[in-house]
Design an enzyme around this catalytic site. Structure first.
Site, PDB file in Angstrom:
ATOM      1  N   CYS A   1      -4.098   7.901   9.838  1.00 19.66           N
ATOM      2  CA  CYS A   1      -4.243   7.402  11.212  1.00 19.66           C
ATOM      3  C   CYS A   1      -3.822   8.486  12.208  1.00 19.66           C
ATOM      4  O   CYS A   1      -2.909   9.251  11.974  1.00 19.66           O
ATOM      5  CB  CYS A   1      -3.377   6.160  11.400  1.00 19.66           C
TER       6      CYS A   1
ATOM      7  N   LYS B   1       0.840  -1.214   0.000  1.00 17.06           N
ATOM      8  CA  LYS B   1       0.000   0.000   0.000  1.00 17.06           C
ATOM      9  C   LYS B   1       0.872   1.260   0.000  1.00 17.06           C
ATOM     10  O   LYS B   1       0.667   2.175  -0.792  1.00 17.06           O
ATOM     11  CB  LYS B   1      -0.887   0.007   1.228  1.00 17.06           C
ATOM     12  N   ASN B   2       1.888   1.281   0.865  1.00 20.45           N
ATOM     13  CA  ASN B   2       2.663   2.510   1.042  1.00 20.45           C
ATOM     14  C   ASN B   2       3.672   2.752  -0.071  1.00 20.45           C
ATOM     15  O   ASN B   2       4.313   3.800  -0.103  1.00 20.45           O
ATOM     16  CB  ASN B   2       3.338   2.520   2.415  1.00 20.45           C
TER      17      ASN B   2
ATOM     18  N   ASP C   1       5.167   0.405  11.847  1.00 14.86           N
ATOM     19  CA  ASP C   1       3.891  -0.159  11.389  1.00 14.86           C
ATOM     20  C   ASP C   1       3.705  -1.604  11.833  1.00 14.86           C
ATOM     21  O   ASP C   1       2.653  -2.191  11.586  1.00 14.86           O
ATOM     22  CB  ASP C   1       3.777  -0.067   9.866  1.00 14.86           C
TER      23      ASP C   1
ATOM     24  N   ARG D   1       0.735  15.252  12.894  1.00 14.27           N
ATOM     25  CA  ARG D   1       1.581  14.720  11.826  1.00 14.27           C
ATOM     26  C   ARG D   1       1.955  15.896  10.937  1.00 14.27           C
ATOM     27  O   ARG D   1       1.386  16.133   9.914  1.00 14.27           O
ATOM     28  CB  ARG D   1       0.849  13.608  11.071  1.00 14.27           C
TER      29      ARG D   1
ATOM     30  N   ARG E   1      -8.315  -0.370   5.035  1.00 10.97           N
ATOM     31  CA  ARG E   1      -7.490   0.650   4.380  1.00 10.97           C
ATOM     32  C   ARG E   1      -6.179   0.036   3.888  1.00 10.97           C
ATOM     33  O   ARG E   1      -5.592   0.515   2.928  1.00 10.97           O
ATOM     34  CB  ARG E   1      -7.164   1.786   5.360  1.00 10.97           C
TER      35      ARG E   1
HETATM   36  C1  EPZ Z   1       4.365   6.980   6.293  1.00  8.27           C
HETATM   37  O1  EPZ Z   1       3.741   8.006   7.038  1.00  8.27           O
HETATM   38  C2  EPZ Z   1       3.389   5.815   6.256  1.00  8.27           C
HETATM   39  N1  EPZ Z   1       2.156   6.233   5.603  1.00  8.27           N
HETATM   40  C3  EPZ Z   1       3.081   5.322   7.661  1.00  8.27           C
HETATM   41  O2  EPZ Z   1       2.306   4.139   7.540  1.00  8.27           O
HETATM   42  C4  EPZ Z   1       4.396   4.949   8.346  1.00  8.27           C
HETATM   43  O3  EPZ Z   1       4.121   4.616   9.696  1.00  8.27           O
HETATM   44  C5  EPZ Z   1       5.378   6.116   8.295  1.00  8.27           C
HETATM   45  O4  EPZ Z   1       5.568   6.541   6.928  1.00  8.27           O
HETATM   46  C6  EPZ Z   1       6.739   5.743   8.858  1.00  8.27           C
HETATM   47  O5  EPZ Z   1       7.253   4.638   8.170  1.00  8.27           O
HETATM   48  C7  EPZ Z   1       2.108   6.190   4.246  1.00  8.27           C
HETATM   49  O6  EPZ Z   1       3.060   5.791   3.593  1.00  8.27           O
HETATM   50  C8  EPZ Z   1       0.823   6.623   3.609  1.00  8.27           C
HETATM   51  P1  EPZ Z   1       6.874  10.142   8.291  1.00  8.27           P
HETATM   52  P2  EPZ Z   1       4.405   9.488   7.051  1.00  8.27           P
HETATM   53  O7  EPZ Z   1       6.767  11.412   7.527  1.00  8.27           O
HETATM   54  O8  EPZ Z   1       5.013   9.755   5.723  1.00  8.27           O
HETATM   55  C9  EPZ Z   1       7.414  13.285  11.855  1.00  8.27           C
HETATM   56  C10 EPZ Z   1       0.541   2.664   7.934  1.00  8.27           C
HETATM   57  O9  EPZ Z   1       0.176   2.089   8.968  1.00  8.27           O
HETATM   58  N2  EPZ Z   1       7.393  14.297  10.793  1.00  8.27           N
HETATM   59  O10 EPZ Z   1       8.033   9.237   8.070  1.00  8.27           O
HETATM   60  O11 EPZ Z   1       3.401  10.418   7.577  1.00  8.27           O
HETATM   61  C11 EPZ Z   1       6.062  12.604  12.017  1.00  8.27           C
HETATM   62  O12 EPZ Z   1       5.211  13.351  12.865  1.00  8.27           O
HETATM   63  C12 EPZ Z   1       0.956   4.123   8.002  1.00  8.27           C
HETATM   64  O13 EPZ Z   1       0.629   2.143   6.800  1.00  8.27           O
HETATM   65  C13 EPZ Z   1       7.680  15.620  11.112  1.00  8.27           C
HETATM   66  O14 EPZ Z   1       7.925  15.956  12.266  1.00  8.27           O
HETATM   67  O15 EPZ Z   1       5.563   9.277   8.131  1.00  8.27           O
HETATM   68  C14 EPZ Z   1       6.449  11.280  12.622  1.00  8.27           C
HETATM   69  O16 EPZ Z   1       6.640  11.457  14.020  1.00  8.27           O
HETATM   70  C15 EPZ Z   1       0.794   4.694   9.398  1.00  8.27           C
HETATM   71  N3  EPZ Z   1       7.682  16.545  10.122  1.00  8.27           N
HETATM   72  C16 EPZ Z   1       7.794  10.971  11.966  1.00  8.27           C
HETATM   73  O17 EPZ Z   1       8.297  12.225  11.479  1.00  8.27           O
HETATM   74  C17 EPZ Z   1       7.429  16.218   8.812  1.00  8.27           C
HETATM   75  O18 EPZ Z   1       7.447  17.111   7.952  1.00  8.27           O
HETATM   76  C18 EPZ Z   1       7.691  10.001  10.782  1.00  8.27           C
HETATM   77  O19 EPZ Z   1       6.775  10.539   9.856  1.00  8.27           O
HETATM   78  C19 EPZ Z   1       7.136  14.871   8.496  1.00  8.27           C
HETATM   79  C20 EPZ Z   1       7.136  13.920   9.497  1.00  8.27           C
END
Ligand code: EPZ
Length: 433
Positions: A121, A26-27, A311, A126, A403
């Protein structure tokens, strides 16, 4: 009458035997679907999982003028010739996190973007400050206007830049790649996310004529090109779906072969299962999981890839609840990913949360209960607990699970689980509302 609501019903305690196949990731599918905006040629994407986040992403493209044709259950042909930037419908965009990628894709194609706030989620805030940092380094200006993230090209135009991420954000890495592939000049991303789906996106874009190198490492280089052409691409298998079924086999006992995977992507999950006393045998594109002795406790710290995947955190909490001894799960990526814990406690799990660490005391003899999915992977944790629990478990809010899991009920039934998807009578739904 009310909308048709469903629940998953599991009669637990049965060991699992047989083969279970993994769908496309999915991701990886979400960024690649939105990346198709960058070319006016047709793209054919294969091995798509049939999950609602993918369906929703394709609906968003279609509502913005793209032609979206399902060639079969898992293959789509996308033609974004007539795609209209800035026209994304908020009611769809707000339902998933993946719609964030419209920002990078529209900026990359049109030099501007206007997108409502994404959903996804609920793990606390975020933010997208790292996305913004990347866009502005390329020469864009990002503001919030009328409830939308609005990006325009700055007075000096867009040009390649050296970008350093404070956090190895998956979303920010994806969005900057989308914005930079046709931006003149050389862009580098330092402290980039290294997840396999970043590599999958780079491979897709390179097949469309992009010039990206270093994907999968923390230092990615992008040489801007004039235009991209279409391509046919097959999505990688879903490592989180695979890990979920590996955890299910470890929880329920028996012997399960998880097929159609890339074992290297499963390394941390495999290592942790072995540490817990589970037998795990790797083959070329499958992994055999079996358990004949009691689970042992372990400590988990989730972190960016190649760390233990965040995840997979809820699924392993369900597993650790059954293990002998005291375990801890420390969430190193998100602020608060423990909302599922209250539901596991209804099934007799002994879990307490302090900040980013859950302490799990086992072995708990899990018992079936009516519970609710609060997010995608939290829902998967309840399925795993239900498979192992004594008695009947009913999981509502299954839309969260749908989802990210393609036919999870059918696949688990295929290896001997007593699990079914049941309509909740409208009367009950209306009363609940
Ligand atoms: C992606 O979310 C995935 N979602 C998530 O999967 C996954 O848990 C996550 O990556 C980490 O691997 C999709 O791919 C659609 P991040 P994303 O940006 O991109 C902080 C699932 O269950 N952050 O790597 O939102 C953020 O708050 C889902 O399939 C900032 O601070 O994750 C978090 O604490 C859930 N500023 C951390 O970084 C930013 O600009 C990681 O977020 C961006 C992120």
């Amino acid at each position: 009458m009310g909308t048709e609501m469903k629940k998953i019903v599991i009669n637990g305690g049965l060991p699992l035997y047989g083969d279970i196949s993994v769908s496309g990731m999915k991701n990886a599918a979400l960024p690649i679907i939105f990346a198709s905006i960058l070319t006016k040629d047709k793209c054919v994407i294969e091995n798509l999982p049939e999950v609602s986040d993918v369906t929703l992403s394709l609906e968003i493209l279609h509502s913005m003028g793209a032609t979206v044709k399902m060639l079969n259950r898992n293959t789509v042909e996308v033609d974004t010739t007539h795609f209209v930037g800035g026209s994304s419908p908020y009611e769809l965009v707000s339902k998933l996190r993946g719609s964030t990628y419209l920002l990078g894709a529209e900026l990359g194609r049109f030099g501007e973007a206007r997108v409502g706030f994404s959903g996804g989620c609920d793990f606390g805030t975020r933010p997208i400050d790292q996305h913004k940092k990347g866009f502005e380094a390329l020469g864009a200006v990002m503001t919030i206007e009328n409830g939308c993230n609005h990006i325009v090209t700055g007075p000096g135009g867009l040009c390649g830049a050296s970008i350093y991420f404070d956090i190895a954000s998956v979303g920010a890495t994806i969005n900057v790649i989308l914005a930079a592939v046709m931006t003149p000049g050389r862009t580098t991303i330092d402290n980039a996310a290294r997840e396999p789906h970043i590599v999958d996106l780079a491979n897709f874009l390179n097949m469309c004529g992009a010039r990206i190198s270093g994907a999968g490492t923390s230092f990615i280089k992008i040489q801007g090109v004039e235009r991209l052409h279409g391509c046919n691409y097959t999505i990688i298998p879903d490592m989180i779906e695979a890990g979920t079924y590996m955890a299910a086999a470890a929880a329920a006992g028996g012997r399960v072969t998880v097929r159609g995977i890339i074992p290297k992507h499963m390394e941390t999950v495999t290592a942790k299962l072995l540490e817990m006393g589970v037998e795990v045998d790797e083959c070329d594109d499958s992994i055999v999981v079996s358990r004949t002795s009691p689970l042992q406790h372990a400590n988990i710290k989730t972190y960016f890839y190649p760390g233990f995947p965040t995840d997979m955190h809820p699924q392993f909490s369900a597993l650790l609840a059954m293990a002998s001894g005291t375990s801890t799960v420390t969430e190193g990526v998100f602020e608060n990913r423990f909302r599922y814990v209250d539901e596991l406690k209804k099934m007799n799990a002994d879990i307490s949360v302090d900040g980013r660490t859950a302490t799990i005391v086992g072995p708990a003899h899990l018992t079936g209960a009516p519970v609710k999915a609060v997010d995608l992977r939290g829902g998967a944790a309840l399925v795993i607990a239900g498979l192992a629990a004594k008695g009947k478990t009913e999981i509502c809010n299954v839309e969260y699970i749908e989802r990210g899991y393609d036919n999870i009920v059918g696949k688990l039934r295929g290896i001997g689980a007593d699990i079914s998807l049941v309509d909740i009578p409208d009367a009950v739904v209306e009363k609940a509302n």
